[in-house]
Scaffold this active site. Structure first.
Site, PDB file in Angstrom:
ATOM      1  N   LYS A  45       0.850  -1.196   0.000  1.00  0.00           N
ATOM      2  CA  LYS A  45       0.000   0.000   0.000  1.00  0.00           C
ATOM      3  C   LYS A  45       0.885   1.246   0.000  1.00  0.00           C
ATOM      4  O   LYS A  45       1.942   1.263   0.657  1.00  0.00           O
ATOM      5  CB  LYS A  45      -0.896  -0.027   1.239  1.00  0.00           C
ATOM      6  CG  LYS A  45      -1.989   1.049   1.259  1.00  0.00           C
ATOM      7  CD  LYS A  45      -2.905   0.872   2.479  1.00  0.00           C
ATOM      8  CE  LYS A  45      -3.997   1.917   2.549  1.00  0.00           C
ATOM      9  NZ  LYS A  45      -4.887   1.721   3.707  1.00  0.00           N
ATOM     10  N   SER A  97      -9.856   1.741   2.696  1.00  0.00           N
ATOM     11  CA  SER A  97      -8.943   2.508   1.874  1.00  0.00           C
ATOM     12  C   SER A  97      -7.888   1.681   1.151  1.00  0.00           C
ATOM     13  O   SER A  97      -7.307   2.153   0.185  1.00  0.00           O
ATOM     14  CB  SER A  97      -8.225   3.532   2.753  1.00  0.00           C
ATOM     15  OG  SER A  97      -7.378   2.875   3.681  1.00  0.00           O
ATOM     16  N   SER A 154     -10.114  -0.620   6.843  1.00  0.00           N
ATOM     17  CA  SER A 154      -9.479  -0.402   5.544  1.00  0.00           C
ATOM     18  C   SER A 154      -8.831  -1.634   4.922  1.00  0.00           C
ATOM     19  O   SER A 154      -8.425  -1.593   3.765  1.00  0.00           O
ATOM     20  CB  SER A 154      -8.446   0.715   5.643  1.00  0.00           C
ATOM     21  OG  SER A 154      -9.099   1.952   5.660  1.00  0.00           O
TER      22      SER A 154
END
Lengths: 481, 483
Positions: A79, A154, A178
C-alpha cells in the site's frame, strides 16, 4: 493451473523445490499486472526492476543450495502509505506527489530481509481516508468482480492486486476497516492484527491509536504464514509489543473442539432481508459442523461510528500537520510569506475528504470542545473495549458480516460522506478496541462477494486464524475467475 | 497614588544534558554544521515515530527531587499543535496535565534573607529547530530563511514557578539559583550563550494589600541573568506608568531586545494560539514507581545550599568562602576531595579562591580540565604546613602543577625548592645580609621594628625563597632583642 492462480505457500514450495524460479513467478505476476492494470488501476507505482532483482537474489540462493525462509521468493504488493526508500510514497495525495522517503518502513526492511520481491505500491484513499479508494488524488481503482464497482477502501489497490491475480500477497493498513472492508468487497482474506502486533514505523500515520498494518491473501494459510513475517516487536515503535515469537500456523488444520462463536445482535440489525438470509444460511451450515453460535449484545457498539469519527479525525488533524510544504512534498507556488506558503500548500495539496477530517479533528480538539468531544469519545472507547472483554468471557470468537452490503458502484456514495462512513460500521468497533480481526469470503450477493468477519481476543491471532481456516474449508468459496 | 505590588512567575527552559535527542538517537552536540544531526524522526518525516530517551526521565526526576517536587507516578506526553517552519511535525511533544514533577519549591537568598519560591511544575518537552534568516538579522527584511533542524527534538525541561517572585532582583536571584542547581545536578550545562538555559517572565501588578492577580504580560527572550533583571524592571516601569495614569494592562506577549534594552508587543491574547493539546498516541504513558524514584534519590548529591551551610557550621568557613566552594559542582567536589586527604578547609579555600582561580581565569581553563588534582594540592599543602616549602615557593609550585600536572614532591626534588630550615645556613645568610646593610642594622639597633621586614625580604631573596621565614624572624629578634 497458471502460476498466478496459485496460493503463495504453494508458489514458495515450487521455488524451494526448484520447479519454478522466483523470477518465473515474479515475471508471471508482472505480466498479469501489465495485462489487467488498464482496467483495474490497482497500482500507483510499479517496481519491476526491484522485484526482479530481489527474485534473482532468491534464485541465486536456491542454486547455491542455501535454505529459504518462509514465503521467500513470493512477490508482494505494498500500500502506498508505507515508506519505501527512494521509491515514491504518496498516500495517494497531491501533497506527497513525488515524495521519495529517505528510509524504509520496518515492514519493508523485514520483507527485504525475508526475500519477498516487491512488485509496486498500490492505490488507496488519500491518506487512507475513505471506503472506496475513490478519494485517491491519482486514479480510480476498479473491482475485478465488476469493474463498475468500487474495490472498497482505503486499501482498495492492495485488495484488487490480490483479487485480480496481480500479486499473491499484499500489504494494507486498517484504521477503521481499511483491510477487512475491501477484502470483503473483493472476495479475499484480509487480516487486521491486534494493535501493537506489527510495527507502525514507516506507516504514514492517519490515526495513530487505530492504525495497524495487515495483509491480503487468497486464503487463510497464506495469511498465517505472512503474519509470521510481519509480527514482532520493533524498538522504533513504542506502541509495538514485545512478545515471544510465535508460529501463527500452528493451530491450522486442527479445529477447536467445542468452539463457541458469538454473534452480536447489533451487527445483524441493519441488514437487508436478502443479505440477512445469506448470513442465516451461512450460520446454519457452520452449525451443522459442530460450531456453537451464541447471540450476544455489545451495547456500546451503537456509539462506535460517532466515537471513531471524533478520535480518528482528531489524531489525523495533528498527524497531517507536518505536510506544510517546508521540508518535502508539494509546495504551492507564488506565495509571499511562510504563513501563506503553508496555507496554500495545504489548500492545494489535500483533497476534500482529508480537509473535511482535518477540520472535524481541529474542531473537536479546540479549547472548550475537547472535553465534550475528544475526552468523552475516549471514555466511550473504553466502554466498547469492556463490551468486547465481557463477550470474550463467553465465546472464543465473535463473528459478523464484514459489511452491510456488497461493493457499491463507483460514484454512488462520493457525494454523501455519511453514507460512505456507514459502510465501515461493522469494522470500526474492532479498531477502537484494538483487537484482531479478519474477513473471509463467504458467498455472493448480486454476483459480488460478501465477507464474514471474525474477531478475536487481543494477541489471539493463532486462534482467530485456526477458526478462519476451519470455516474457510467449510464454506469452500471459489474465488474470482 | 496607589502603591503597586509586583507579581512575577518565571518559566525556565533548561536543555537536559544528554548524548542523544529526546525521541531519536541523533547527537545533541551544539554548533555543528546545519542539518547534520538529523534523522527521519527529528525532521518529522512521514511515518517516523518517537521513542523516548529514558535518561531524560532520570534527570527530570533528579531535578524534581532536588526542588522538593512530587514525582508523579502517571506520566503522559501530549502534543502541542501549531504551525511554524522550525517545527517539523507541526506539533511539539510536551507534557500538559500529567507532568513529571509538580508542587515543589526553591529557597533563594536575596539580600541576606531566604525567600521560598514555589514551583508549579516541571515537565519534559522537545525543542524546535532554528530559522536562519538570509539577507537580514531577523525575519523582517530577509530575502528567505533556512531551517536548521539540529536542535529539533533536543530534550528540555520547563520549570514553571508560582507567581511568588516580588521583584526583578528576586527574579534574577531565582534564575541564578536554578541555574546553579541544574548545573550542580548535571541536568543542564547552564550555558546561557548557547541557549541551554532560557527564561520567560510573567509579570503583573496589583494594589498593595490585595490578593487578586492583575492582568499579566509575558516577556520572552531573556537570555542572560542581566536580561532577566533589566527586562522585568522595564516591564514593571511600563505597567506602573499605565496603571498610574488609570489605564489598563493588555494581556500580551512582549519580546525583549537585549541590545536596545526595550520590549515590544509580539501578540495579544486574542491572537494567542489554541494549541489543541491531546495525549500523544505514539508514546505510551510511563509509570514511575516508588522504586524508580528511590533509586534516583540515592544518587542525589548534597545540594549547594545545604553544603554551603555545612561548610560554615562544620568547617568554620566564612559565608564568602563557603559560597565560593559551592559555586559549582566541580569546585565543590574538588574541595571535598582535597579535604578528605587531610588538608585544612580554610587553606584549600584560600588557594582555590586565590592563586588557582587566578591561573584558571588567565588560562581560560576550569578545574575539570586543568591538570591539577586534589591529591597534588593536598600534598603541596602538607609540605607547606610541614615547613618543607615556603608560601612563596608554594605559589610557584601551584602554577607548575596546574601547567604540567607533575606531583609536587617531584617538583620540589627536581627544582630543589625545599625550604632551608638548617639554622647554621640561615644564620650565615642573615650575617651576610646584615653586613651588606649597615644602615638597616643601625635602625634595628634603634628599635625600628619595621626594618625587620626589609631584612627578612633580603634573606629570602638571597635564599631564592627557600629560607624558612619564621626562623629568619626568630633569629633577627634574638640578635636585636626585639619582641
Amino acid at each position: 493451473m497458471p502460476l498466478i492462480h496459485k496460493p503463495a505457500t504453494e508458489l514458495h514450495e515450487l521455488i524451494k523445490t526448484k520447479q519454478v524460479s522466483s523470477r518465473d513467478v515474479t515475471e508471471a505476476f508482472l505480466a498479469q499486472i501489465h495485462h489487467v492494470e488498464p482496467s483495474l488501476n490497482a497500482f500507483l507505482t510499479l517496481t519491476d526492476d526491484l522485484a526482479l532483482s530481489m527474485a534473482d537474489a532468491v534464485d541465486q540462493k536456491v542454486s547455491k543450495g542455501l535454505p529459504l525462509g518462509p514465503l521467500e521468493g513470493v512477490p508482494i504488493a505494498i500500500k502506498d502509505n508505507i515508506c519505501t526508500e527512494n521509491i515514491p510514497t504518496t498516500c495517494a495525495s497531491t501533497i506527497l506527489k513525488g515524495f521519495l522517503p529517505p528510509y524504509n518502513a520496518t515492514l519493508i526492511e523485514t520483507l527485504k530481509q525475508a526475500g519477498l520481491p516487491i512488485l509496486g505500491k498500490t492505490n488507496m484513499d488519500e491518506f487512507a481516508m475513505g471506503s472506496s479508494t475513490e478519494t485517491s488524488a491519482y486514479q480510480k481503482t476498479h473491482n475485478p468482480w465488476n469493474v463498475d464497482c468500487v474495490p472498497g477502501g482505503s486499501s482498495g489497490g492492495s485488495a484488487v492486486a490480490v483479487a485480480g491475480f496481480e500479486a499473491p500477497l499484499s500489504i494494507g493498513s486498517d484504521t477503521g476497516g481499511s483491510i477487512r472492508q475491501p477484502a470483503s468487497f473483493c472476495g479475499n482474506v484480509g487480516l487486521k492484527p491486534t494493535y501493537g502486533r506489527v510495527s507502525r514505523y514507516g506507516l504514514i500515520a492517519f490515526a495513530s491509536s487505530l492504525d495497524q498494518i495487515g495483509s491480503f491473501a487468497n486464503n487463510v494459510t497464506d495469511t498465517a504464514h505472512l503474519l509470521n513475517l510481519l509480527a514482532g516487536h520493533d524498538p522504533k515503535d513504542s506502541t509495538s509489543l514485545a512478545l515471544e515469537k510465535e508460529d501463527f500456523t500452528r493451530l491450522l488444520g486442527s479445529p477447536k473442539k467445542g468452539l463457541r462463536v458469538g454473534l452480536p445482535n447489533e451487527f445483524f440489525k441493519h441488514l437487508s432481508p436478502e443479505v440477512k438470509a445469506l448470513y442465516t444460511t451461512l450460520i446454519n451450515t457452520l452449525s451443522q459442523d459442530g460450531i456453537e453460535f451464541v447471540w450476544l449484545d455489545l451495547p456500546s457498539i451503537e456509539y462506535a461510528l460517532a466515537t471513531y469519527y471524533i478520535i480518528a479525525p482528531a489524531e489525523a488533524s495533528s498527524n497531517l500537520a507536518r505536510y506544510d510544504g517546508v521540508r518535502f512534498g508539494f509546495r504551492a507556488a507564488g506565495t509571499s510569506s511562510t504563513a501563506e506558503m503553508i496555507e496554500q500548500s495545504r489548500s492545494q495539496g489535500f483533497g476534500a475528504e482529508v480537509k473535511r477530517r482535518i477540520l472535524i479533528g481541529t474542531y473537536v480538539l479546540s479549547s472548550g470542545y475537547y472535553d465534550a468531544y475528544y475526552k468523552k469519545a475516549q471514555k466511550v472507547r473504553t466502554l466498547i473495549k469492556k463490551d468486547f472483554d465481557r463477550a470474550f468471557e463467553q465465546v472464543d470468537i465473535i463473528a459478523s458480516p464484514t459489511t452491510p452490503t456488497p461493493a457499491f458502484k463507483l460514484g454512488e456514495k462520493t457525494n454523501d460522506p455519511l453514507e460512505m462512513y456507514l459502510s465501515d460500521i461493522m469494522t470500526i468497533p474492532l479498531n477502537l478496541a484494538g483487537l484482531p480481526g479478519l474477513s473471509i469470503p463467504c458467498g455472493l450477493h448480486n454476483n459480488l462477494p460478501m465477507g464474514w468477519q471474525l474477531m478475536g481476543k487481543a494477541f489471539d491471532e493463532a486462534r482467530l486464524l485456526q477458526v478462519a481456516h476451519q470455516m474457510e474449508s467449510l464454506i469452500g468459496f471459489g474465488g474470482c475467475a | 497614588m496607589t502603591q503597586w505590588e509586583v507579581v512575577i512567575g518565571l518559566e525556565i527552559h533548561a536543555q537536559v544534558t544528554t548524548q542523544s535527542k529526546l525521541f531519536c538517537s541523533c547527537s545533541t552536540q551544539f554548533g555543528s554544521t546545519p542539518n547534520t544531526q538529523v534523522c527521519p524522526v527529528c525532521t518529522g518525516m512521514p511515518g517516523a515515530l518517537p521513542v523516548l530517551n529514558r535518561t531524560v526521565l532520570d534527570k527530570a526526576i533528579t531535578l524534581g527531587l532536588a526542588t522538593h517536587c512530587t514525582i508523579n507516578e502517571h506520566n503522559e506526553f501530549a502534543r502541542k499543535n501549531y504551525f511554524y517552519p522550525d517545527l517539523p511535525k507541526g506539533y511539539q511533544i510536551s507534557q500538559l496535565d500529567k507532568p513529571i514533577c509538580s508542587l515543589g519549591y526553591l529557597d533563594v537568598e536575596v539580600d541576606g534573607s531566604t525567600r521560598r519560591i514555589g514551583l508549579t511544575r516541571i515537565h519534559m518537552e522537545e525543542d524546535a529547530g532554528k530559522l536562519v534568516h538570509q539577507g537580514s538579522d531577523n525575519i523582517k527584511g530577509a530575502t528567505h530563511s533556512l531551517v536548521d533542524l539540529n536542535r529539533s527534538s533536543v530534550p528540555l525541561v520547563e520549570i514553571v514557578s508560582e507567581p511568588d517572585i516580588r521583584s526583578a532582583k528576586e527574579a534574577k536571584a531565582y534564575m541564578e539559583s536554578m541555574a546553579q542547581i541544574v548545573r550542580w545536578l548535571g541536568v543542564c550545562d547552564g550555558n546561557l550563550e548557547e541557549g541551554s538555559l532560557r527564561c520567560d517572565a510573567n509579570i503583573s501588578l496589583r494594589p498593595k494589600g490585595t490578593e487578586t492577580l492583575g492582568t499579566k504580560t509575558e516577556v520572552k527572550n531573556l537570555n542572560s541573568f542581566k536580561s532577566v533583571e533589566r527586562a522585568i524592571l522595564l516591564e514593571i516601569e511600563r505597567q506602573t506608568d499605565i496603571l498610574d495614569e488609570g489605564g489598563t494592562i493588555i494581556q500580551e506577549t512582549r519580546h525583549y531586545n537585549e541590545a536596545t534594552n526595550s520590549t515590544k508587543s509580539l501578540r495579544s491574547k486574542e491572537e494567542a494560539h489554541d494549541y489543541r493539546y491531546f495525549p500523544d498516541p505514539d508514546l505510551v504513558p510511563i509509570a514511575i514507581d516508588r522504586a524508580w524514584v528511590s533509586r534516583i534519590e540515592q544518587t542525589l548529591p548534597e545540594l549547594p545550599t545545604a553544603r554551603h551551610k555545612r561548610y560554615q557550621t562544620e568547617l568554620g568557613l566564612s559565608d564568602y568562602d563557603a559560597g565560593k566552594m559551592t559555586v559549582d559542582r566541580e569546585t565543590g567536589d574538588f574541595f571535598e576531595a582535597t579535604l578528605s586527604l587531610g588538608s585544612s578547609a580554610k587553606e584549600i579555600a584560600n588557594w582555590l579562591n586565590g592563586d588557582i582561580s587566578a591561573w584558571l581565569k588567565e588560562h581560560s581553563s576550569t578545574l575539570a580540565i586543568c591538570k591539577l588534582t586534589p591529591a597534588h594540592l593536598a600534598e603541596m599543602l602538607k609540605e607547606l604546613i610541614n615547613g618543607t616549602i615556603s608560601g612563596k615557593i608554594a605559589k610557584q609550585l601551584v602554577d607548575d602543577m596546574l601547567e604540567t600536572g607533575t606531583h609536587p614532591s617531584t617538583l620540589i626534588k627536581e627544582k630543589g625548592l625545599a625550604q632551608v630550615n638548617d639554622t647554621g645556613a640561615i644564620n650565615q645568610m642573615i650575617d651576610i645580609v646584615l653586613s651588606e646593610n649597615p644602615k638597616a642594622v643601625e635602625d634595628l639597633k634603634a628599635g625600628k621594628v619595621q626594618t625587620m621586614g626589609f631584612i627578612v625580604g633580603q634573606v629570602m631573596r638571597k635564599s631564592q625563597g627557600k629560607a624558612n621565614p619564621d626562623q629568619v624572624n626568630k633569629r633577627l629578634k634574638e640578635l636585636f632583642s626585639l619582641s
